[in-house]
Design a protein around this motif. Structure first.
Motif, short mmCIF file in Angstrom:
data_model
loop_
_atom_site.label_atom_id
_atom_site.label_comp_id
_atom_site.label_asym_id
_atom_site.label_seq_id
_atom_site.Cartn_x
_atom_site.Cartn_y
_atom_site.Cartn_z
N CYS A 69 24.88 50.58 50.97
CA CYS A 69 24.42 49.19 50.89
C CYS A 69 25.00 48.48 49.68
N VAL A 70 24.99 49.14 48.53
CA VAL A 70 25.54 48.54 47.31
C VAL A 70 27.03 48.32 47.46
N LEU A 71 27.73 49.28 48.02
CA LEU A 71 29.17 49.14 48.22
C LEU A 71 29.48 48.00 49.19
N GLY A 72 28.69 47.90 50.26
CA GLY A 72 28.89 46.82 51.21
C GLY A 72 28.62 45.46 50.59
N ASP A 73 27.59 45.38 49.76
CA ASP A 73 27.28 44.12 49.08
C ASP A 73 28.37 43.76 48.09
N PHE A 74 28.87 44.76 47.39
CA PHE A 74 29.94 44.52 46.42
C PHE A 74 31.21 44.05 47.11
N MET A 75 31.51 44.66 48.26
CA MET A 75 32.74 44.29 48.97
C MET A 75 32.63 42.91 49.61
N SER A 76 31.43 42.50 50.01
CA SER A 76 31.29 41.22 50.70
C SER A 76 31.13 40.05 49.75
N SER A 77 30.75 40.30 48.50
CA SER A 77 30.56 39.20 47.56
C SER A 77 31.87 38.90 46.83
N GLY A 78 32.06 37.63 46.51
CA GLY A 78 33.24 37.23 45.76
C GLY A 78 34.47 37.15 46.64
N PRO A 79 35.57 36.73 46.02
CA PRO A 79 36.82 36.61 46.79
C PRO A 79 37.36 37.98 47.19
N SER A 80 38.08 37.99 48.28
CA SER A 80 38.65 39.26 48.73
C SER A 80 39.83 39.63 47.84
N LEU A 81 40.31 40.83 48.01
CA LEU A 81 41.40 41.33 47.19
C LEU A 81 42.68 40.53 47.43
N THR A 82 42.94 40.17 48.67
CA THR A 82 44.16 39.39 48.95
C THR A 82 44.06 37.98 48.37
N ASP A 83 42.86 37.38 48.43
CA ASP A 83 42.69 36.06 47.82
C ASP A 83 42.90 36.12 46.32
N SER A 84 42.37 37.15 45.68
CA SER A 84 42.53 37.31 44.24
C SER A 84 43.99 37.50 43.87
N ALA A 85 44.72 38.30 44.65
CA ALA A 85 46.14 38.53 44.37
C ALA A 85 46.94 37.25 44.55
N ALA A 86 46.62 36.49 45.58
CA ALA A 86 47.33 35.21 45.80
C ALA A 86 47.06 34.24 44.67
N GLN A 87 45.83 34.17 44.20
CA GLN A 87 45.48 33.27 43.11
C GLN A 87 46.18 33.69 41.82
N LEU A 88 46.23 34.99 41.52
CA LEU A 88 46.91 35.47 40.32
C LEU A 88 48.40 35.19 40.37
N SER A 89 49.01 35.40 41.53
CA SER A 89 50.46 35.15 41.63
C SER A 89 50.75 33.66 41.51
N ALA A 90 49.88 32.80 42.05
CA ALA A 90 50.09 31.35 41.93
C ALA A 90 49.98 30.93 40.48
N GLN A 91 49.01 31.50 39.74
CA GLN A 91 48.87 31.16 38.33
C GLN A 91 50.09 31.64 37.54
N TYR A 92 50.60 32.82 37.86
CA TYR A 92 51.73 33.36 37.13
C TYR A 92 52.97 32.50 37.34
N PHE A 93 53.23 32.12 38.59
CA PHE A 93 54.41 31.33 38.88
C PHE A 93 54.26 29.90 38.37
N ALA A 94 53.04 29.39 38.28
CA ALA A 94 52.84 28.03 37.76
C ALA A 94 53.11 27.98 36.27
N GLU A 95 52.84 29.06 35.54
CA GLU A 95 53.05 29.10 34.10
C GLU A 95 54.52 29.35 33.79
N ASN A 96 55.24 30.02 34.63
CA ASN A 96 56.66 30.35 34.34
C ASN A 96 57.60 29.47 35.04
#
Length: 93
Positions: free
Chosen positions: A66-93
């Motif tokens: 239950c805790v693992l399922g709650d942790f996985m369902s809350s917040g942005p997904s891993l792919t969304d986080s990776a896309a956001q980090l790459s967009a920030q990296y390319f925007a700064e450089n």
């Protein structure tokens, strides 16, 4: 203790006459056999006491899932986080 002394001790013990049982010993044995403790019905608390380790492990596993399922369902997904980090990296450089 060496083998010779051990064998001598055992041989001496074999020659000894066994101690006589106390009076009423046969009656105590027969009473215990007739009681047959294997047929005693268990109460609910006895059953829970026997099952507690298994129930505790099962409950811990369910809580972990239950805790693992709650942790996985809350917040942005891993792919969304990776896309956001790459967009920030390319925007700064």
């Amino acid at each position: 203790m060496n083998d010779k002394k051990l064998n001598q001790l055992l041989n001496t013990a074999r020659r000894e006459t066994p101690a006589a049982p106390t009076e009423g010993f046969e009656m105590l044995v027969m009473r215990q056999i007739q009681r047959d403790p294997a047929r005693v019905e268990l109460s609910i608390s006895d059953l829970l006491g026997q099952w507690f380790p298994r129930l505790a492990v099962a409950a811990a596993a369910i809580i972990a899932v239950c805790v693992l399922g709650d942790f996985m369902s809350s917040g942005p997904s891993l792919t969304d986080s990776a896309a956001q980090l790459s967009a920030q990296y390319f925007a700064e450089n």
